[in-house]
Write a protein that holds these residues in place. Structure first.
Motif, PDB file in Angstrom:
ATOM      1  N   THR A  31       0.803  -1.235   0.000  1.00 31.06           N
ATOM      2  CA  THR A  31       0.000   0.000   0.000  1.00 31.06           C
ATOM      3  C   THR A  31       0.832   1.280   0.000  1.00 31.06           C
ATOM      4  OG1 THR A  31      -0.100  -0.170   2.422  1.00 31.06           O
ATOM      5  CG2 THR A  31      -1.963  -1.071   1.171  1.00 31.06           C
ATOM      6  N   HIS A  32       2.145   1.155   0.122  1.00 27.89           N
ATOM      7  CA  HIS A  32       3.030   2.314   0.241  1.00 27.89           C
ATOM      8  C   HIS A  32       4.161   2.221  -0.776  1.00 27.89           C
ATOM      9  CE1 HIS A  32       0.983   2.410   4.100  1.00 27.89           C
ATOM     10  NE2 HIS A  32       1.572   3.551   4.430  1.00 27.89           N
ATOM     11  N   ARG A  33       4.833   3.342  -0.961  1.00 30.19           N
ATOM     12  CA  ARG A  33       6.142   3.339  -1.609  1.00 30.19           C
ATOM     13  C   ARG A  33       7.170   3.310  -0.478  1.00 30.19           C
ATOM     14  NH1 ARG A  33       5.530   8.663  -4.902  1.00 30.19           N
ATOM     15  NH2 ARG A  33       4.119   9.084  -3.165  1.00 30.19           N
ATOM     16  N   VAL A  34       8.099   2.386  -0.562  1.00 28.55           N
ATOM     17  CA  VAL A  34       8.965   2.089   0.578  1.00 28.55           C
ATOM     18  C   VAL A  34      10.426   2.144   0.166  1.00 28.55           C
ATOM     19  CG1 VAL A  34       9.553   0.394   2.361  1.00 28.55           C
ATOM     20  CG2 VAL A  34       7.180   0.595   1.561  1.00 28.55           C
ATOM     21  N   ALA A  35      11.238   2.804   0.986  1.00 28.31           N
ATOM     22  CA  ALA A  35      12.695   2.773   0.865  1.00 28.31           C
ATOM     23  C   ALA A  35      13.239   2.028   2.072  1.00 28.31           C
ATOM     24  CB  ALA A  35      13.267   4.181   0.803  1.00 28.31           C
ATOM     25  N   ILE A  36      14.177   1.111   1.838  1.00 31.33           N
ATOM     26  CA  ILE A  36      14.757   0.340   2.936  1.00 31.33           C
ATOM     27  C   ILE A  36      16.260   0.582   2.987  1.00 31.33           C
ATOM     28  CG2 ILE A  36      12.958  -1.417   2.972  1.00 31.33           C
ATOM     29  CD1 ILE A  36      14.848  -3.254   1.375  1.00 31.33           C
ATOM     30  N   ALA A  37      16.774   0.772   4.173  1.00 33.73           N
ATOM     31  CA  ALA A  37      18.198   1.060   4.359  1.00 33.73           C
ATOM     32  C   ALA A  37      18.820   0.021   5.275  1.00 33.73           C
ATOM     33  CB  ALA A  37      18.388   2.455   4.952  1.00 33.73           C
ATOM     34  N   GLY A  38      20.094  -0.278   5.012  1.00 32.37           N
ATOM     35  CA  GLY A  38      20.847  -1.213   5.835  1.00 32.37           C
ATOM     36  C   GLY A  38      22.248  -1.370   5.293  1.00 32.37           C
ATOM     37  N   ARG A  39      23.094  -2.051   6.067  1.00 31.62           N
ATOM     38  CA  ARG A  39      24.483  -2.238   5.648  1.00 31.62           C
ATOM     39  C   ARG A  39      24.645  -3.266   4.530  1.00 31.62           C
ATOM     40  NH1 ARG A  39      25.475  -1.948  11.442  1.00 31.62           N
ATOM     41  NH2 ARG A  39      26.740  -0.122  11.970  1.00 31.62           N
ATOM     42  N   ARG A  40      23.772  -4.270   4.493  1.00 31.92           N
ATOM     43  CA  ARG A  40      23.987  -5.422   3.622  1.00 31.92           C
ATOM     44  C   ARG A  40      23.265  -5.242   2.289  1.00 31.92           C
ATOM     45  NH1 ARG A  40      22.628 -10.015   7.952  1.00 31.92           N
ATOM     46  NH2 ARG A  40      20.983  -8.516   8.408  1.00 31.92           N
ATOM     47  N   ALA A  41      24.007  -4.757   1.301  1.00 31.15           N
ATOM     48  CA  ALA A  41      23.425  -4.414   0.002  1.00 31.15           C
ATOM     49  C   ALA A  41      22.791  -5.619  -0.681  1.00 31.15           C
ATOM     50  CB  ALA A  41      24.493  -3.796  -0.892  1.00 31.15           C
ATOM     51  N   GLU A  42      23.431  -6.780  -0.575  1.00 31.04           N
ATOM     52  CA  GLU A  42      22.913  -7.965  -1.260  1.00 31.04           C
ATOM     53  C   GLU A  42      21.552  -8.375  -0.716  1.00 31.04           C
ATOM     54  OE1 GLU A  42      24.201 -12.601  -2.171  1.00 31.04           O
ATOM     55  OE2 GLU A  42      25.744 -11.129  -1.630  1.00 31.04           O
ATOM     56  N   GLN A  43      21.405  -8.358   0.608  1.00 29.34           N
ATOM     57  CA  GLN A  43      20.122  -8.723   1.197  1.00 29.34           C
ATOM     58  C   GLN A  43      19.058  -7.676   0.896  1.00 29.34           C
ATOM     59  OE1 GLN A  43      22.099 -10.612   5.132  1.00 29.34           O
ATOM     60  NE2 GLN A  43      19.884 -10.606   5.129  1.00 29.34           N
ATOM     61  N   LEU A  44      19.439  -6.409   0.909  1.00 26.67           N
ATOM     62  CA  LEU A  44      18.487  -5.354   0.547  1.00 26.67           C
ATOM     63  C   LEU A  44      18.005  -5.551  -0.888  1.00 26.67           C
ATOM     64  CD1 LEU A  44      20.227  -2.167   2.011  1.00 26.67           C
ATOM     65  CD2 LEU A  44      18.244  -3.352   2.959  1.00 26.67           C
ATOM     66  N   VAL A  53      10.358  -2.631  -3.326  1.00 30.47           N
ATOM     67  CA  VAL A  53      10.802  -1.481  -2.543  1.00 30.47           C
ATOM     68  C   VAL A  53      12.129  -0.967  -3.093  1.00 30.47           C
ATOM     69  CG1 VAL A  53       9.632  -2.354  -0.493  1.00 30.47           C
ATOM     70  CG2 VAL A  53      12.065  -2.864  -0.831  1.00 30.47           C
ATOM     71  N   MET A  54      12.540   0.229  -2.651  1.00 31.00           N
ATOM     72  CA  MET A  54      13.799   0.812  -3.104  1.00 31.00           C
ATOM     73  C   MET A  54      14.897   0.559  -2.076  1.00 31.00           C
ATOM     74  SD  MET A  54      14.706   4.755  -4.202  1.00 31.00           S
ATOM     75  CE  MET A  54      14.667   5.456  -2.533  1.00 31.00           C
ATOM     76  N   PRO A  55      15.978  -0.137  -2.460  1.00 31.61           N
ATOM     77  CA  PRO A  55      17.052  -0.426  -1.510  1.00 31.61           C
ATOM     78  C   PRO A  55      18.070   0.708  -1.445  1.00 31.61           C
ATOM     79  CG  PRO A  55      17.496  -1.537  -3.578  1.00 31.61           C
ATOM     80  CD  PRO A  55      16.201  -0.802  -3.772  1.00 31.61           C
ATOM     81  N   LEU A  56      18.528   1.009  -0.228  1.00 32.37           N
ATOM     82  CA  LEU A  56      19.538   2.047  -0.007  1.00 32.37           C
ATOM     83  C   LEU A  56      20.611   1.484   0.921  1.00 32.37           C
ATOM     84  CD1 LEU A  56      17.139   5.067   0.661  1.00 32.37           C
ATOM     85  CD2 LEU A  56      18.398   4.626  -1.454  1.00 32.37           C
ATOM     86  N   ALA A  57      21.681   0.988   0.347  1.00 30.94           N
ATOM     87  CA  ALA A  57      22.773   0.484   1.176  1.00 30.94           C
ATOM     88  C   ALA A  57      23.412   1.656   1.902  1.00 30.94           C
ATOM     89  CB  ALA A  57      23.802  -0.232   0.315  1.00 30.94           C
ATOM     90  N   ALA A  58      23.516   1.551   3.222  1.00 30.04           N
ATOM     91  CA  ALA A  58      24.028   2.677   4.007  1.00 30.04           C
ATOM     92  C   ALA A  58      24.442   2.207   5.388  1.00 30.04           C
ATOM     93  CB  ALA A  58      22.968   3.771   4.138  1.00 30.04           C
ATOM     94  N   ASP A  59      25.396   2.924   5.959  1.00 27.37           N
ATOM     95  CA  ASP A  59      25.809   2.733   7.344  1.00 27.37           C
ATOM     96  C   ASP A  59      25.230   3.898   8.143  1.00 27.37           C
ATOM     97  OD1 ASP A  59      26.990   2.508   9.796  1.00 27.37           O
ATOM     98  OD2 ASP A  59      29.061   2.474   9.057  1.00 27.37           O
ATOM     99  N   VAL A  60      24.172   3.621   8.905  1.00 21.54           N
ATOM    100  CA  VAL A  60      23.471   4.718   9.582  1.00 21.54           C
ATOM    101  C   VAL A  60      24.192   5.210  10.832  1.00 21.54           C
ATOM    102  CG1 VAL A  60      21.191   4.196   8.664  1.00 21.54           C
ATOM    103  CG2 VAL A  60      21.960   3.063  10.771  1.00 21.54           C
ATOM    104  N   THR A  61      25.378   4.683  11.113  1.00 19.35           N
ATOM    105  CA  THR A  61      26.190   5.291  12.170  1.00 19.35           C
ATOM    106  C   THR A  61      26.954   6.501  11.629  1.00 19.35           C
ATOM    107  OG1 THR A  61      28.148   3.910  11.786  1.00 19.35           O
ATOM    108  CG2 THR A  61      26.469   3.061  13.297  1.00 19.35           C
TER     109      THR A  61
END
Length: 262
Positions: A31-44, A53-61
């Motif tokens: 029902t939404h447009r979704v962006a997902i962030a995380g360290r592991r690009a392959e799993q995203l 969904v839109m994957p965003l590989a990132a280190d949120v620290t």
């Protein structure tokens, strides 16, 4: 762009490469447009292929990375309606035995990253009168052996989120917290595997013991934690602000001092 697609609300989820974050992304993607962030690009990328969904590989620290994922979400979708602060790690040690670098890593990943992403996202969420859901833990409310850093970070997330609700509520932004108990996630499996190796006890037996005094008498699946998050992002929760919701099968209400009575 199709107008029906353009009208869908937009949600950014951190810590979404597995577990609760991934389950929330899959549920919201309907029902939404979704962006997902995380360290592991392959799993995203795998989640993105399955759900759209839109994957965003990132280190949120990293403060710059936190700003980037918000900017990329806005650039792709033009708005932001919801934010799920779900990035988390765990390190187990008694306080006097914990190295400073591990303490700082847990606090930075679980708490400081939430501050950084929320700081970047709030101006956009105010425009849409959006919502934030912080994924804390039952460990924020109840102590566990060797969980000083984790509990401190998750308790901090609770008392960071509530002032957001207080400060920005008059402008239409809501901020709430969920505190999951035992959920069958990758992180939970890793914790139980480590304890299993250390004690020589079967991992499944450890999970059974972990919930033997929980009224639900079972470990939950990630989707069972995702559903309350989706609810708290939705208009159905429009008068819920600053709440702390335990998603734990009833664990938080059990008085351990009375367990002797059955």
């Amino acid at each position: 762009m199709n107008s029906a697609v353009a009208e869908k609300p937009v949600v950014l989820i951190t810590g979404a490469s597995s577990g609760i974050g991934a389950a929330t992304a899959a549920m919201l993607a309907r029902t939404h447009r979704v962006a997902i962030a995380g360290r592991r690009a392959e799993q995203l990328g795998s989640i993105a292929r399955e759900t759209g969904v839109m994957p965003l590989a990132a280190d949120v620290t990293d403060p710059a990375e936190c700003e980037r994922i918000v900017e990329q979400t806005i650039a792709a979708f033009g708005r932001l309606d919801g934010l799920v602060l779900n990035a988390g790690v765990s390190r187990s040690a008694r306080l006097a035995d914990m190295p400073l670098d591990e303490w700082e890593f847990v606090i930075r990943t679980n708490l400081t990253s939430a501050f950084l992403v929320a700081k970047a996202a709030i101006p956009h969420l105010l425009k849409t009168k959006g919502a934030i859901v912080s994924v804390s833990s039952l460990s924020a409310l109840r102590t566990s052996q060797g969980f000083a850093a984790y509990s401190a970070s998750k308790a901090g997330l609770v008392v960071m989120t509530q002032p957001i609700a207080r400060d920005y509520g008059p402008e239409g932004l809501r901020a709430n917290v969920v505190c999951p108990g035992w959920i069958r996630t990758e992180m939970a499996d890793m914790e139980m595997s480590e304890y299993s190796e250390a004690t020589g006890t079967d991992k499944e037996e450890l999970f059974r013991r972990a919930v033997e005094h929980v009224p639900a008498r079972r470990v939950a699946q990630p989707e069972e934690a995702a559903a309350p998050i989706v609810f708290l992002l939705s208009p159905h929760s429009s008068y819920i602000n600053g709440a702390v919701l335990s998603v734990d099968g009833g664990a938080a209400m059990v008085d351990v001092g009375t367990l002797v009575f059955g």
